[in-house]
Design a protein around this motif. Structure first.
Motif, mmCIF file in Angstrom:
data_model
loop_
_atom_site.group_PDB
_atom_site.id
_atom_site.type_symbol
_atom_site.label_atom_id
_atom_site.label_comp_id
_atom_site.label_asym_id
_atom_site.label_seq_id
_atom_site.Cartn_x
_atom_site.Cartn_y
_atom_site.Cartn_z
ATOM 1 N N LYS A 101 0.839 -1.208 0.000
ATOM 2 C CA LYS A 101 0.000 0.000 0.000
ATOM 3 C C LYS A 101 0.871 1.254 0.000
ATOM 4 C CE LYS A 101 -3.482 2.401 2.804
ATOM 5 N NZ LYS A 101 -4.278 2.339 4.071
ATOM 6 N N LEU A 102 1.966 1.230 0.763
ATOM 7 C CA LEU A 102 2.860 2.378 0.800
ATOM 8 C C LEU A 102 3.498 2.594 -0.572
ATOM 9 C CD1 LEU A 102 4.361 4.638 2.226
ATOM 10 C CD2 LEU A 102 5.997 2.939 3.096
ATOM 11 N N VAL A 103 3.918 1.515 -1.228
ATOM 12 C CA VAL A 103 4.501 1.631 -2.569
ATOM 13 C C VAL A 103 3.475 2.236 -3.535
ATOM 14 C CG1 VAL A 103 5.341 0.337 -4.567
ATOM 15 C CG2 VAL A 103 6.158 -0.247 -2.279
ATOM 16 N N ARG A 104 2.256 1.725 -3.487
ATOM 17 C CA ARG A 104 1.210 2.218 -4.398
ATOM 18 C C ARG A 104 0.917 3.698 -4.157
ATOM 19 N NH1 ARG A 104 -3.089 -0.439 -2.590
ATOM 20 N NH2 ARG A 104 -4.016 1.365 -1.558
ATOM 21 N N THR A 105 0.769 4.072 -2.885
ATOM 22 C CA THR A 105 0.417 5.451 -2.555
ATOM 23 C C THR A 105 1.550 6.407 -2.899
ATOM 24 O OG1 THR A 105 -0.893 4.559 -0.722
ATOM 25 C CG2 THR A 105 -0.517 6.918 -0.731
ATOM 26 N N ALA A 106 2.782 5.993 -2.618
ATOM 27 C CA ALA A 106 3.932 6.826 -2.982
ATOM 28 C C ALA A 106 4.038 6.946 -4.499
ATOM 29 C CB ALA A 106 5.212 6.234 -2.403
ATOM 30 N N GLY A 107 3.723 5.867 -5.196
ATOM 31 C CA GLY A 107 3.729 5.919 -6.658
ATOM 32 C C GLY A 107 2.722 6.918 -7.188
ATOM 33 N N ARG A 108 1.542 6.961 -6.577
ATOM 34 C CA ARG A 108 0.533 7.945 -6.974
ATOM 35 C C ARG A 108 1.041 9.366 -6.691
ATOM 36 N NH1 ARG A 108 -4.805 6.014 -7.444
ATOM 37 N NH2 ARG A 108 -4.706 3.894 -8.311
ATOM 38 N N GLY A 109 1.792 9.511 -5.602
ATOM 39 C CA GLY A 109 2.347 10.821 -5.283
ATOM 40 C C GLY A 109 3.322 11.300 -6.343
ATOM 41 N N VAL A 110 4.185 10.392 -6.804
ATOM 42 C CA VAL A 110 5.123 10.742 -7.874
ATOM 43 C C VAL A 110 4.358 11.122 -9.141
ATOM 44 C CG1 VAL A 110 6.872 9.809 -9.438
ATOM 45 C CG2 VAL A 110 7.034 9.361 -6.981
ATOM 46 N N GLU A 111 3.315 10.355 -9.456
ATOM 47 C CA GLU A 111 2.511 10.658 -10.644
ATOM 48 C C GLU A 111 1.888 12.050 -10.555
ATOM 49 O OE1 GLU A 111 -0.380 7.582 -11.074
ATOM 50 O OE2 GLU A 111 1.124 6.002 -11.372
ATOM 51 N N ARG A 112 1.341 12.384 -9.384
ATOM 52 C CA ARG A 112 0.703 13.690 -9.222
ATOM 53 C C ARG A 112 1.724 14.814 -9.407
ATOM 54 N NH1 ARG A 112 -4.378 14.058 -7.387
ATOM 55 N NH2 ARG A 112 -4.010 16.204 -6.693
ATOM 56 N N LEU A 113 2.901 14.636 -8.839
ATOM 57 C CA LEU A 113 3.931 15.670 -8.958
ATOM 58 C C LEU A 113 4.377 15.824 -10.414
ATOM 59 C CD1 LEU A 113 6.029 14.854 -5.776
ATOM 60 C CD2 LEU A 113 4.716 16.949 -6.180
ATOM 61 N N LYS A 114 4.535 14.722 -11.133
ATOM 62 C CA LYS A 114 4.935 14.787 -12.549
ATOM 63 C C LYS A 114 3.876 15.494 -13.383
ATOM 64 C CE LYS A 114 6.587 11.090 -14.458
ATOM 65 N NZ LYS A 114 6.716 9.656 -14.840
ATOM 66 N N GLN A 115 2.602 15.349 -12.987
ATOM 67 C CA GLN A 115 1.500 15.982 -13.716
ATOM 68 C C GLN A 115 1.226 17.403 -13.236
ATOM 69 O OE1 GLN A 115 -1.663 13.216 -12.962
ATOM 70 N NE2 GLN A 115 -0.719 11.564 -14.152
ATOM 71 N N GLY A 116 2.015 17.868 -12.272
ATOM 72 C CA GLY A 116 1.826 19.213 -11.750
ATOM 73 C C GLY A 116 0.635 19.356 -10.825
ATOM 74 N N LYS A 117 0.157 18.240 -10.284
ATOM 75 C CA LYS A 117 -0.982 18.269 -9.370
ATOM 76 C C LYS A 117 -0.501 18.435 -7.929
ATOM 77 C CE LYS A 117 -3.972 15.346 -12.243
ATOM 78 N NZ LYS A 117 -4.732 14.066 -12.311
#
Length: 313
Positions: A253-269
């Motif tokens: 779950k931590l890997v998945r959530t951190a992965g979503r965090g990286v995605e949001r930052l790359k998308q400027g969210k």
């Protein structure tokens, strides 16, 4: 003064001594009992005090100036539950008196004193607001209590920062020593990987904090943590321990959530609380739940990992 802190529970050190490791590996440490008492006090009161501060100051136009007495819905800082208050009472006093002395003693003593001084004023203010005395005294009690209460909060937050730094250093030093000792005695066992999952998980979660996390650094740390999780799962570590599956799911779950965090930052969210609040306000959204990948959800995932890990003991 960081008043938006979210508590990161500390793994009680020495708890892993029974996980495939020789008896006495960590339990023999004479300073362990007192340090865990310090951790219990900190974990017990830190979050309710910060949340109470936000509640208390949230209804004021200018918290530095204080209440005018004319506010429509003044709110109490609330009270810290009695069993949490007790964690920082006699058990902590007893721990401070034990030998050997540790570098944590001084910040723990200051933390206890700052908390107890603040809690006395918080309880007094809570009674005042609960009884709605402000409706009968023109708000005089609100105004007279505000400055001492804010000063006590400031002193507590200062002691809190020192305690947090001392606990962090102690935790990192002890974890490194334990990892070395476990690996020398029994190789990369369940106990070794258990410490690595929690310790490396904390470093990953903390890397997302701050106003402008470095995406490249985050991607590297996430890849390293994902590799650790994969190594554990492919190696069949803990396959005979039914509780270990819960720990692995928390790590996933931590890997998945951190992965979503990286995605949001790359998308400027946005991922910070302030930026998400500003986005909601601008869009008129009524949603209050943070999206997966926000700082709060990454910390929640780490907290879940620690909670699940502690249940193994």
């Amino acid at each position: 003064m960081n008043t938006s802190i979210r508590l990161l529970p500390v793994l009680l050190l020495g708890a892993l001594a029974g996980c495939n490791s020789p008896a006495g590996l960590a339990v023999a440490d004479p300073g362990l009992e007192k340090i865990n008492a310090y951790i219990e006090c900190y974990n017990g009161v830190e979050q309710p005090i910060h949340e109470g501060f936000q509640t208390y100051t949230g209804w004021m136009k200018d918290p530095k100036a204080g209440p005018t007495g004319k506010e429509a819905q003044p709110r109490s800082p609330g009270k810290v539950l009695s069993h949490r208050v007790e964690y920082c009472g006699q058990p902590l006093t007893d721990a401070l008196a034990k030998s050997p002395a540790t570098p944590l003693d001084a910040p723990a003593r200051q933390y206890q004193q700052a908390f107890q001084a603040l809690n006395t004023l918080v309880e007094r203010a809570d009674g005042y607001f609960t009884r709605e005395d402000y409706r009968r005294d023109g708000g005089e009690g609100m105004r007279s209590q505000h400055a001492p209460l804010m000063q006590a909060y400031a002193e507590f937050f200062k002691a809190s920062e020192a305690m947090d730094a001392a606990l962090e250093k102690n935790e990192n030093d002890r974890r490194a020593a334990q990892l070395k000792q476990i690996e020398e005695r029994e190789g990369r066992s369940l106990a070794y990987y258990h410490l690595r999952l929690v310790g490396d998980g904390k470093q990953l979660a903390m890397a997302f904090q701050g106003d402008a996390p470095d995406v490249a650094v985050l991607r590297g740390q996430l890849a390293d943590y994902q590799a650790l999780v994969t190594e554990i799962q492919n190696g069949g570590v803990g396959k005979d321990d039914p509780m270990w599956g819960h720990v692995q799911r928390s790590a996933d779950k931590l890997v998945r959530t951190a992965g979503r965090g990286v995605e949001r930052l790359k998308q400027g969210k946005p991922i910070t609380a302030d930026a998400l609040a500003a986005e909601r306000k601008a869009s008129g959204s009524w949603l209050t739940t943070d999206p997966e990948g926000a700082q709060s959800t990454i910390l929640d995932a780490y907290n879940d990992l620690v909670t699940t890990s502690n249940r193994m003991h």
